[in-house]
Design a protein around this motif. Structure first.
Motif, PDB file in Angstrom:
ATOM      1  N   GLN A 111       8.250  -4.466 -11.819  1.00  0.00           N
ATOM      2  CA  GLN A 111       9.232  -3.902 -10.904  1.00  0.00           C
ATOM      3  C   GLN A 111       8.575  -2.845 -10.021  1.00  0.00           C
ATOM      4  N   LEU A 112       8.927  -2.886  -8.753  1.00  0.00           N
ATOM      5  CA  LEU A 112       8.501  -1.818  -7.853  1.00  0.00           C
ATOM      6  C   LEU A 112       9.364  -0.594  -8.095  1.00  0.00           C
ATOM      7  N   VAL A 113       8.723   0.552  -8.127  1.00  0.00           N
ATOM      8  CA  VAL A 113       9.469   1.788  -8.279  1.00  0.00           C
ATOM      9  C   VAL A 113      10.153   2.100  -6.961  1.00  0.00           C
ATOM     10  N   PRO A 114      11.479   2.334  -6.968  1.00  0.00           N
ATOM     11  CA  PRO A 114      12.196   2.576  -5.699  1.00  0.00           C
ATOM     12  C   PRO A 114      11.618   3.783  -4.951  1.00  0.00           C
ATOM     13  N   THR A 115      11.681   3.713  -3.644  1.00  0.00           N
ATOM     14  CA  THR A 115      11.278   4.842  -2.803  1.00  0.00           C
ATOM     15  C   THR A 115      12.331   5.011  -1.703  1.00  0.00           C
ATOM     16  N   GLU A 166       0.849  -1.193   0.000  1.00  0.00           N
ATOM     17  CA  GLU A 166       0.000   0.000   0.000  1.00  0.00           C
ATOM     18  C   GLU A 166       0.881   1.238   0.000  1.00  0.00           C
ATOM     19  N   GLY A 167       0.527   2.160  -0.886  1.00  0.00           N
ATOM     20  CA  GLY A 167       1.304   3.376  -1.016  1.00  0.00           C
ATOM     21  C   GLY A 167       2.485   3.266  -1.959  1.00  0.00           C
ATOM     22  N   ARG A 168       2.682   2.078  -2.540  1.00  0.00           N
ATOM     23  CA  ARG A 168       3.792   1.884  -3.466  1.00  0.00           C
ATOM     24  C   ARG A 168       3.280   1.804  -4.914  1.00  0.00           C
TER      25      ARG A 168
END
Length: 703
Positions: free
Chosen positions: A210-214, A197-199
């Motif tokens: 791919q998850l976007v880096p945070t 959540e929030g990603r």
């Protein structure tokens, strides 16, 4: 450099409890702009899938199903399956579905209603197609597994079951899915990735999601202010060793990969959408297989240009790396190479297209650029002409043949006796592209007919010997002795006015073609004024296509026969009874009747009476007619002996037929002077007449 994302995915949002107040279709609601809008009163209340456009701001258009025209919208407009909604710049809209779910369209977004359905068991299906832009879906909780809310993009299908999800699609289909609230999973080719959540997740075609880096620390996600925040990043620069190439050339690409982040990257790789074998060259200074922040890695690859490659040839490289096993970081860059396909075209014309020896022909050469790149060093060669001169066409005066230019060259040529007809000469145009590759046009030819007009005349006379008063028929035969047809054919004769066409114009076009023979005829009567031989001359005329007249002459000769005496004495005997025999006898001066020398008769037809070896002074009998009529003719061309010649007739045998009348005619110097007749009986001898020579006087011997 640019970040590119492209992939087909399925996003599954697990069921979560989201308190949603279902908007009733027939109730008023509060638009986002603060106003109110009522659902149109004509909306059917019995439609279980009623969906409306519940809010608009700015320029919102709709294309109704089955049409191809965009029309303006209005709040409260009902939407059906197949309808497409499009928002313009600085515009937005909201759609409210039959179950109370909503979707918001940001600016520059396009969505099509793909499916709306409620089953008899209460299962609900909402399907949308989003081709570009940003949407925010707020979906009521779906209570059974058969219900669905799906958004299809060029890269994925996002399925929501009671949650808030943001879907972003860019022009190339790359898709971002943001989990604003709820549990969302991204599934691609059987590989699942949970989006916290929030990603945000990025979906690229052909690659894993791919998850976007945070950042870590500060903000949501834990950590505290002042802690270390890993910021993985990668950057690629792609360069080609040339900006222009031909088919068959090899282009070498260099890929420079940097780490602008603050943490090392592992599993670093470079791919290219046109090249498979990309080879690492250098840069890993500590040889640990990790792209450190102070390192620059170099890769290289070669590509052979093919006939299928477009120009410009643009290919894209991607550099990828991973930090601590997290999502892969990717960067893209492109390189462009112009594929030169030089070509030149030539058209050649001649003016005039018909000429004589010695005429000047002007040739015009039109050159165009048939390729995709400018050409320099333009020139033209001609196999018959040395000096081909530029005239016009270089519009920007840069001595470069651009693709939109037509250059004109000209040359003059003087025809000569050695030129064949037709005169065909060949030209070729040349040009050089930016890579100094010289191309030549296909050969261009122009044909000029070299006219060599000529006419031939033959004249004959019939007969070729005639007397005064006789009619001569002349025949004039004309042929085309040149290499070009002739018109206006005529014939004249210096002795005859009326010459008449007879035959020969097989095509009936009044044109004397090369394979035709025309015949004319005329008549002429010989007069006393004509001298022998009678020679008259005819002239024939013809004109070619350029107006040049040619002529030919021919003569015919006729011998005019003049009445000059051919003998001194001629005596003819005839009789009127068939099957009877009479004999003529001419006796020389002082000669004896029946003598073998003195008497010219059937037993002695050609006695020698004159000078030795001379025949003209001897008499001659033409023959002995035993069965009637005659004539028996005795001629003496040049009597040698002077004195009295005697002529007798012997009725040799009547064969029982009785008397017969004998007729004798005497010519002196070709003129008949006497005629005698007598009825004679069988074996009677008639002493007819005597001839005195050289006076030529004829005297009857008896009655």
């Amino acid at each position: 450099m640019r970040k590119k994302l492209l992939l087909m995915i399925v996003v599954a949002v697990l069921a979560v409890s989201i308190p949603v107040t279902i908007a009733l279709i027939h109730q008023a609601y509060e638009p986002s702009n603060g106003g109110t809008a009522d659902v149109p009163t004509d909306t059917p209340t019995t439609d279980p899938t009623l969906t409306i456009l519940s809010m608009t701001e700015g320029n919102i258009l709709v294309m109704k199903a089955g049409t191809d025209n965009w029309i303006e919208t209005q709040v409260g407009m009902s939407l059906k399956v197949g309808d497409t909604i499009k928002s313009g710049s600085n515009s937005s809209a909201e759609i409210t579905f039959f179950d109370g779910s909503t979707i918001e369209l940001d600016a520059d977004t396009q969505v099509e209603v793909a499916s709306l359905n409620v089953t008899g068991t209460g299962s609900k299906t909402i399907g949308l197609k989003q081709t570009i832009g940003t949407t925010i879906s707020r979906v009521t909780k779906l209570v059974d597994s058969s219900s669905s809310y799906e958004i299809e993009t060029p890269a994925c299908v996002a399925a929501v079951r009671g949650s808030v999800m943001i879907v972003d699609v860019i022009a190339d289909g790359t898709t971002w899915v943001t989990n604003s609230r709820g549990d969302i999973w991204v599934i691609t080719d059987g590989v699942e990735l949970q989006i916290p959540e929030g990603r945000k997740c990025i979906v690229i075609s052909g690659q894993l999601p791919q998850l976007v880096p945070t950042s870590y620390g500060g903000g949501g996600g834990g950590g505290g202010g002042g802690g270390f925040s890993p910021n993985p990043d990668i950057e690629i620069t792609k360069l080609a060793d040339r900006t222009q190439a031909h088919e068959g050339d090899t282009i070498t690409y260099t890929y420079t990969v940097d780490n602008p982040g603050n943490v090392p990257l592992s599993s670093v790789s470079v791919t290219d959408d046109r090249i498979e074998g990309i080879i690492y060259q250098s840069g890993d200074t500590d040889n640990d297989g990790t792209l450190d922040t102070n390192e620059t890695w170099i890769f290289a690859a070669a590509y052979n240009v093919t006939a299928d490659d477009d120009s410009p040839l643009v290919n894209t490289a991607a550099a990828a790396g991973t930090y601590a096993g997290s999502a892969t970081i990717i960067d893209w860059d492109t390189a462009s190479v112009d594929i030169l396909r030089p070509a030149i075209a030539l058209d050649k014309t001649a003016s005039p297209t018909e000429a004589y020896e010695g005429d000047t022909i002007t040739y015009t050469y039109t050159i165009t650029n048939a390729g995709n790149t400018p050409l320099s060093a333009i020139f033209v060669t001609d196999n018959e002409i040395e000096d081909v001169v530029y005239q016009s066409g270089d519009a920007n005066e840069d001595e470069i043949l651009d693709m939109d230019e037509s250059w004109i060259f000209t040359a003059d040529y003087i025809t000569n006796v050695e030129d064949a007809g037709p005169l065909v000469n060949t030209a070729t145009a040349y040009g050089t592209d930016a890579l100094e590759w010289t191309v030549e046009s296909e050969e261009a030819t122009a044909s000029v007919d070299i006219l060599r007009p000529a006419v031939a005349l033959d004249k004959t006379a019939d007969p070729t010997e005639a007397y005064e008063g006789d009619t001569i028929t002349y025949t004039y035969t004309m042929t085309n002795a040149g290499n070009t047809p002739l018109s206006a054919i005529s014939v004249t004769d210096d002795e005859i006015e009326d010459i008449t066409y007879q035959s020969g114009d097989t095509s009936e076009d009044e044109i004397l073609d090369l394979d035709e023979t025309w015949v004319f005829a005329a008549s002429y009567t010989i007069t006393a004024e004509d001298t022998s031989p009678l020679v008259n001359t005819a002239t024939t005329y013809g004109t070619d296509a350029l107006g040049r007249q040619v002529n030919a002459q021919a003569s015919a000769s006729v011998t005019i026969i003049v009445d000059i005496p051919t003998y001194g004495i001629k005596i003819e005997l005839t009789w009127d009874t068939d099957n009877t025999d009479m004999d003529a006898h001419l006796i020389r001066p002082l000669g004896r009747y029946g003598h073998e020398i003195d008497d010219c008769h059937w037993l002695n037809e050609n006695p020698d009476w004159g000078l030795p070896g001379v025949t003209e002074d001897n008499p001659s009998l033409n023959g002995d007619f035993l069965y009637g009529y005659g004539p028996e003719i005795i001629t003496l061309e040049q009597p040698y002996e002077q004195g009295t010649y005697r002529y007798k007739v012997n009725y040799q045998n009547d064969h029982g037929l009785g008397p017969s009348i004998a007729t004798v005619r005497v010519w002196i110097n070709d003129a008949m002077v006497r005629e005698y007749s007598k009825e004679m009986s069988n074996e009677e001898i008639w002493d007819c007449c005597s001839i005195d020579w050289p006076s030529g006087e004829v005297t009857p011997a008896e009655g």
